[in-house]
Design a protein around this motif. Structure first.
Motif, PDB file in Angstrom:
ATOM      1  N   ALA A   1       0.808  -1.215   0.000  1.00  0.00           N
ATOM      2  CA  ALA A   1       0.000   0.000   0.000  1.00  0.00           C
ATOM      3  C   ALA A   1       0.843   1.268   0.000  1.00  0.00           C
ATOM      4  O   ALA A   1       0.452   2.282  -0.586  1.00  0.00           O
ATOM      5  CB  ALA A   1      -0.938   0.006   1.203  1.00  0.00           C
ATOM      6  N   SER A   2       1.997   1.232   0.661  1.00  0.00           N
ATOM      7  CA  SER A   2       2.801   2.465   0.770  1.00  0.00           C
ATOM      8  C   SER A   2       4.294   2.147   0.749  1.00  0.00           C
ATOM      9  O   SER A   2       4.996   2.393   1.720  1.00  0.00           O
ATOM     10  CB  SER A   2       2.431   3.220   2.044  1.00  0.00           C
ATOM     11  N   PRO A   3       4.791   1.575  -0.334  1.00  0.00           N
ATOM     12  CA  PRO A   3       6.184   1.100  -0.377  1.00  0.00           C
ATOM     13  C   PRO A   3       7.223   2.200  -0.182  1.00  0.00           C
ATOM     14  O   PRO A   3       8.292   1.940   0.380  1.00  0.00           O
ATOM     15  CB  PRO A   3       6.299   0.473  -1.767  1.00  0.00           C
ATOM     16  N   ASP A   4       6.946   3.415  -0.632  1.00  0.00           N
ATOM     17  CA  ASP A   4       7.970   4.457  -0.643  1.00  0.00           C
ATOM     18  C   ASP A   4       7.854   5.447   0.516  1.00  0.00           C
ATOM     19  O   ASP A   4       8.630   6.392   0.597  1.00  0.00           O
ATOM     20  CB  ASP A   4       7.907   5.229  -1.972  1.00  0.00           C
ATOM     21  N   THR A   5       6.884   5.239   1.409  1.00  0.00           N
ATOM     22  CA  THR A   5       6.778   6.120   2.570  1.00  0.00           C
ATOM     23  C   THR A   5       7.642   5.587   3.712  1.00  0.00           C
ATOM     24  O   THR A   5       8.014   4.411   3.753  1.00  0.00           O
ATOM     25  CB  THR A   5       5.324   6.250   3.042  1.00  0.00           C
ATOM     26  N   GLU A   6       7.943   6.465   4.657  1.00  0.00           N
ATOM     27  CA  GLU A   6       8.819   6.076   5.768  1.00  0.00           C
ATOM     28  C   GLU A   6       8.114   5.088   6.680  1.00  0.00           C
ATOM     29  O   GLU A   6       6.955   5.281   7.061  1.00  0.00           O
ATOM     30  CB  GLU A   6       9.235   7.304   6.577  1.00  0.00           C
ATOM     31  N   ALA A   7       8.814   4.034   7.052  1.00  0.00           N
ATOM     32  CA  ALA A   7       8.296   3.034   7.984  1.00  0.00           C
ATOM     33  C   ALA A   7       8.939   3.185   9.355  1.00  0.00           C
ATOM     34  O   ALA A   7       8.255   3.226  10.380  1.00  0.00           O
ATOM     35  CB  ALA A   7       8.542   1.630   7.445  1.00  0.00           C
ATOM     36  N   PHE A   8      10.267   3.254   9.376  1.00  0.00           N
ATOM     37  CA  PHE A   8      11.007   3.312  10.630  1.00  0.00           C
ATOM     38  C   PHE A   8      12.165   4.291  10.510  1.00  0.00           C
ATOM     39  O   PHE A   8      12.664   4.565   9.422  1.00  0.00           O
ATOM     40  CB  PHE A   8      11.560   1.925  10.997  1.00  0.00           C
ATOM     41  N   ARG A   9      12.585   4.791  11.673  1.00  0.00           N
ATOM     42  CA  ARG A   9      13.868   5.460  11.769  1.00  0.00           C
ATOM     43  C   ARG A   9      14.529   4.981  13.063  1.00  0.00           C
ATOM     44  O   ARG A   9      13.850   4.641  14.029  1.00  0.00           O
ATOM     45  CB  ARG A   9      13.723   6.983  11.728  1.00  0.00           C
ATOM     46  N   TYR A  10      15.845   4.937  13.048  1.00  0.00           N
ATOM     47  CA  TYR A  10      16.554   4.381  14.195  1.00  0.00           C
ATOM     48  C   TYR A  10      17.915   5.056  14.326  1.00  0.00           C
ATOM     49  O   TYR A  10      18.461   5.585  13.351  1.00  0.00           O
ATOM     50  CB  TYR A  10      16.727   2.865  14.044  1.00  0.00           C
ATOM     51  N   PRO A  11      18.495   5.064  15.543  1.00  0.00           N
ATOM     52  CA  PRO A  11      19.787   5.723  15.755  1.00  0.00           C
ATOM     53  C   PRO A  11      20.878   5.049  14.932  1.00  0.00           C
ATOM     54  O   PRO A  11      20.948   3.826  14.843  1.00  0.00           O
ATOM     55  CB  PRO A  11      20.050   5.534  17.254  1.00  0.00           C
ATOM     56  N   ASP A  12      21.733   5.880  14.340  1.00  0.00           N
ATOM     57  CA  ASP A  12      22.838   5.379  13.525  1.00  0.00           C
ATOM     58  C   ASP A  12      23.980   6.371  13.669  1.00  0.00           C
ATOM     59  O   ASP A  12      23.979   7.426  13.036  1.00  0.00           O
ATOM     60  CB  ASP A  12      22.390   5.260  12.064  1.00  0.00           C
ATOM     61  N   GLY A  13      24.930   6.024  14.545  1.00  0.00           N
ATOM     62  CA  GLY A  13      26.002   6.970  14.835  1.00  0.00           C
ATOM     63  C   GLY A  13      25.456   8.169  15.583  1.00  0.00           C
ATOM     64  O   GLY A  13      24.759   8.027  16.589  1.00  0.00           O
ATOM     65  N   ASP A  14      25.742   9.363  15.083  1.00  0.00           N
ATOM     66  CA  ASP A  14      25.265  10.582  15.733  1.00  0.00           C
ATOM     67  C   ASP A  14      23.901  11.034  15.225  1.00  0.00           C
ATOM     68  O   ASP A  14      23.351  12.031  15.708  1.00  0.00           O
ATOM     69  CB  ASP A  14      26.275  11.722  15.520  1.00  0.00           C
ATOM     70  N   GLY A  15      23.352  10.334  14.247  1.00  0.00           N
ATOM     71  CA  GLY A  15      22.072  10.741  13.675  1.00  0.00           C
ATOM     72  C   GLY A  15      21.080   9.602  13.631  1.00  0.00           C
ATOM     73  O   GLY A  15      21.171   8.636  14.394  1.00  0.00           O
ATOM     74  N   TRP A  16      20.114   9.716  12.741  1.00  0.00           N
ATOM     75  CA  TRP A  16      19.077   8.718  12.576  1.00  0.00           C
ATOM     76  C   TRP A  16      19.011   8.288  11.123  1.00  0.00           C
ATOM     77  O   TRP A  16      19.210   9.108  10.221  1.00  0.00           O
ATOM     78  CB  TRP A  16      17.714   9.284  12.992  1.00  0.00           C
ATOM     79  N   THR A  17      18.756   7.009  10.904  1.00  0.00           N
ATOM     80  CA  THR A  17      18.580   6.461   9.562  1.00  0.00           C
ATOM     81  C   THR A  17      17.131   6.036   9.387  1.00  0.00           C
ATOM     82  O   THR A  17      16.522   5.485  10.309  1.00  0.00           O
ATOM     83  CB  THR A  17      19.511   5.254   9.342  1.00  0.00           C
ATOM     84  N   SER A  18      16.571   6.311   8.212  1.00  0.00           N
ATOM     85  CA  SER A  18      15.187   5.947   7.923  1.00  0.00           C
ATOM     86  C   SER A  18      15.117   4.753   6.977  1.00  0.00           C
ATOM     87  O   SER A  18      16.011   4.551   6.145  1.00  0.00           O
ATOM     88  CB  SER A  18      14.442   7.129   7.281  1.00  0.00           C
ATOM     89  N   LEU A  19      14.051   3.998   7.122  1.00  0.00           N
ATOM     90  CA  LEU A  19      13.739   2.896   6.214  1.00  0.00           C
ATOM     91  C   LEU A  19      12.345   3.120   5.656  1.00  0.00           C
ATOM     92  O   LEU A  19      11.401   3.401   6.414  1.00  0.00           O
ATOM     93  CB  LEU A  19      13.761   1.550   6.942  1.00  0.00           C
ATOM     94  N   THR A  20      12.190   3.002   4.353  1.00  0.00           N
ATOM     95  CA  THR A  20      10.847   2.974   3.770  1.00  0.00           C
ATOM     96  C   THR A  20      10.254   1.586   4.010  1.00  0.00           C
ATOM     97  O   THR A  20      10.943   0.640   4.412  1.00  0.00           O
ATOM     98  CB  THR A  20      10.895   3.256   2.265  1.00  0.00           C
ATOM     99  N   TRP A  21       8.964   1.460   3.693  1.00  0.00           N
ATOM    100  CA  TRP A  21       8.348   0.141   3.826  1.00  0.00           C
ATOM    101  C   TRP A  21       8.969  -0.851   2.851  1.00  0.00           C
ATOM    102  O   TRP A  21       9.161  -2.031   3.189  1.00  0.00           O
ATOM    103  CB  TRP A  21       6.840   0.244   3.599  1.00  0.00           C
ATOM    104  N   ALA A  22       9.342  -0.386   1.663  1.00  0.00           N
ATOM    105  CA  ALA A  22       9.970  -1.287   0.685  1.00  0.00           C
ATOM    106  C   ALA A  22      11.336  -1.743   1.181  1.00  0.00           C
ATOM    107  O   ALA A  22      11.701  -2.921   1.043  1.00  0.00           O
ATOM    108  CB  ALA A  22      10.098  -0.587  -0.665  1.00  0.00           C
ATOM    109  N   GLN A  23      12.116  -0.824   1.769  1.00  0.00           N
ATOM    110  CA  GLN A  23      13.426  -1.197   2.299  1.00  0.00           C
ATOM    111  C   GLN A  23      13.276  -2.145   3.487  1.00  0.00           C
ATOM    112  O   GLN A  23      14.051  -3.096   3.643  1.00  0.00           O
ATOM    113  CB  GLN A  23      14.187   0.059   2.709  1.00  0.00           C
ATOM    114  N   THR A  24      12.286  -1.876   4.315  1.00  0.00           N
ATOM    115  CA  THR A  24      12.011  -2.777   5.440  1.00  0.00           C
ATOM    116  C   THR A  24      11.652  -4.161   4.930  1.00  0.00           C
ATOM    117  O   THR A  24      12.120  -5.184   5.461  1.00  0.00           O
ATOM    118  CB  THR A  24      10.864  -2.216   6.301  1.00  0.00           C
ATOM    119  N   SER A  25      10.832  -4.198   3.896  1.00  0.00           N
ATOM    120  CA  SER A  25      10.415  -5.478   3.323  1.00  0.00           C
ATOM    121  C   SER A  25      11.608  -6.280   2.819  1.00  0.00           C
ATOM    122  O   SER A  25      11.672  -7.504   3.016  1.00  0.00           O
ATOM    123  CB  SER A  25       9.421  -5.238   2.181  1.00  0.00           C
TER     124      SER A  25
END
Length: 608
Positions: free
Chosen positions: A29-53
């Motif tokens: 339904a929403s492959p290219d929207t943001e699903a998650f973000r998580y700490p990565d070093g000094d910042g945050w990294t995001s995953l889309t639903w497609a990347q999560t999949s």
């Protein structure tokens, strides 16, 4: 028995058959929207639903490669982090079932859970968690592999998460549709999760929650219409706990993104950075914020404290008007606008400034704490449920809330009361029993599917009010009943320096209590009261500290019936902790454990 039923809600019956299907539907339904973000070093990294999949598919195929088949258990012993989410989703898509293990679980209980669940794979966070498994691996014939999130080990049975994903990629090349095929084979009544209760006594019990439990909970939250894909969640709660789990699965139906970081020391900093619109937490988090705000301003004194008290007083008046369903008049509205600009907006800023509401669960939230935050423009919606009911059975709504209650039943959930006032729940979220414990299951569930909660309560205009746990209810030697939890919650609101109050007095001739102090708040107080430079233990033992706490105990007693009043108390020289077995991972006090640890102190209250 009194009974109330919720009305049928469109959408509940048409929900997905499994959590894995929910996930795949969300990705589509929403492959290219943001699903998650998580700490990565000094910042945050995001995953889309497609990347999560993509990552979930690799891990799910890796589990299939290791031999995981229909309803096989995969244990996860890990703190809240993005890898926990990815592994759990992979288990769901591989047709397995997740066994939850808190990172604080003792090696002995880890061995018991792995053996009782029959887990075939264990995913552990690091070498410390691996050591717990290795200590009993020889006694676990069904456990074939351990997968490490961090680190590695020189053992062919121990893989890294990257190695599991590598095996999954090879499996996908050979069988591109293996994950979809596994997911398609899962039905609503198949086991999804074995959540082992942290328990206050005895061995933890494995609560059997099927896919229908989770898909129902997600659909019921969606039916409330209080969240949308435009929201942003901050998730730090233990995912081994059902409250954290429901916050995870409802995202799959609604589609909002989630920022994930279980580091407790970073909660406040993360809120300011992430700027979420909602978050779930136990009452202790809100009590600590209240304590630190009030104690800090009290210590500063002067105009800041006076201004804060005025602003909070104005905010409280506005809160009570809104609680009654009204709108502040022009004079009060103008006062509130000034109070908000000068003081209250600063408090909201600590949470990122965008929070629409918080969700509180797992323990009672005092009305005073809820009203304090509401006065500052922050709404806390208290809810109620058990591990055995998949977390969410009742909840207050943004447009229908009543402080001091846990809200209205979730759509599709029924409630009735036993002759002694025990709350009983029925609905799709109720467990299908305790794993390998038919007698315990029969004690908890009636023949027609009602769950005996062990909590006492009553309905007030449809809102449920919890009065106490049956097993915690104190009966004094004079025959008077005392509910300790409301007293303990009230003290947290009254005393800004308290961390915990543990009320005691079962079969005693009066009520007593153990008090622990918040290390941060009490240090600031000590600096202003001649104890600067003293250790925490020295502060707790000081006569000035006892006099201060005694004043708050007197204020507490003034609000209690005479048989509920605390006649003697002791200040402990350390706070209660999860590590010492005095708190559950969801921060509830293990009352019996505390009473055992401090039996000599408590007995001393009642000596000649």
């Amino acid at each position: 028995m009194a009974e109330t039923l919720t009305s049928p809600v469109a959408g509940l019956a048409a929900r997905a058959p499994s959590v894995g299907r929910m996930f795949l539907d969300r990705v589509a339904a929403s492959p290219d929207t943001e699903a998650f973000r998580y700490p990565d070093g000094d910042g945050w990294t995001s995953l889309t639903w497609a990347q999560t999949s993509e990552r979930v598919h690799e891990l799910a195929a890796g589990l299939l490669h290791l031999g995981i088949t229909h309803q096989d258990r995969v244990a996860i012993a890990c703190s809240t982090r993005i890898e926990w989410v990815l592994v759990d989703l992979a288990v769901m898509c591989a047709a397995g079932a997740t066994t939850t293990i808190y990172p604080s679980t003792t090696p002995d209980d880890v061995a018991y859970i792995l053996r009782d669940s029959g887990s075939r794979v264990a995913v552990v966070e690091d070498l410390g968690q691996l050591a717990k498994v290795q200590a009993s691996w020889a006694e676990l014939p069904e456990l074939g592999y351990v997968v490490m999130v961090e680190g590695s080990a020189d053992d062919e049975r121990v893989l890294t998460l990257a190695q599991l994903a590598e095996r999954g990629r090879a499996r996908l090349q050979a069988q591109p549709d293996c994950v979809e095929s596994a997911t398609a084979a899962v039905g609503p009544l198949d086991l999804a999760t074995l959540v082992y209760t942290s328990g206050t006594t005895g061995r933890p019990k494995g609560v059997r929650l099927v896919h229908d439990c989770w898909t129902y909970e997600a659909a019921a939250v969606d039916a409330l219409g209080i969240l949308s894909a435009d929201d942003l969640q901050f998730l730090w709660l233990p995912l081994s706990h059902v409250l954290g789990k429901i916050l995870q699965v409802m995202q799959l139906t609604i589609g909002f993104p989630t920022a994930v970081d279980g580091n407790l020391d970073r909660i406040v900093d993360n809120l300011a950075t992430v700027r979420p619109t909602f978050m779930g937490a136990p009452p202790r988090i809100f009590e600590k914020v209240h304590s630190r705000v009030v104690s800090s301003l009290q210590q500063q004194g002067g105009i800041k404290w006076t201004l804060f008290q005025w602003a909070l007083g104005v905010g409280t008046k506005v809160s009570r008007v809104r609680q009654a369903g009204g709108t502040p008049g022009p004079v009060l509205a103008a006062q509130f606008a000034l109070a908000d600009r000068l003081v209250l907006s600063t408090l909201r800023g600590h949470f990122g400034g965008r929070v629409r509401f918080f969700i509180s669960g797992s323990a009672p939230l005092s009305r005073e704490i809820a009203e304090f935050f509401h006065a500052a423009g922050i709404l806390i919606l208290e809810g109620y449920g058990l591990t055995e009911s998949s977390a969410a059975s009742f909840v207050n709504r943004p447009d229908r809330f009543r402080f001091g209650t846990v809200g209205l039943p979730m759509p599709g959930t029924q409630v009735r009361f036993g002759e002694d006032g025990e709350i009983m729940i029925k609905g799709p979220g109720v467990m299908r029993g305790y794993h390998n414990l038919p007698e315990a299951t029969a004690q908890a569930l009636t023949d027609d599917g009602w769950l005996r909660t062990g909590d006492i309560g009553e309905l007030q205009d449809g809102f449920l009010r919890i009065t106490d746990r049956k097993k915690d209810l104190i009966k004094t030697s004079g025959g008077k009943y005392v509910a300790p939890q409301p007293i303990e919650a009230l003290f947290a609101a009254i005393c800004p320096y308290a961390s915990h109050l543990v009320v005691h007095g079962d079969r005693r001739n009066f009520i007593s209590a153990l008090v622990t102090l918040d290390p941060d708040a009490i240090t600031g107080w000590a600096d202003k009261h001649g104890l600067s430079g003293s250790s925490y233990q020295q502060i707790c033992a000081a006569e000035a500290t006892r006099e201060m706490v005694s004043g708050y105990i007197d204020e507490l007693n003034s609000r209690l019936a005479h048989w509920e009043r605390i006649k003697k108390f002791a200040i402990l020289d350390r706070d209660l902790s999860i590590e010492d077995g005095e708190l559950t991972p969801s921060m509830k006090v293990k009352r019996r454990a505390v009473e055992r640890s401090y039996a000599e102190v408590l007995d001393g209250f009642y000596g000649d």
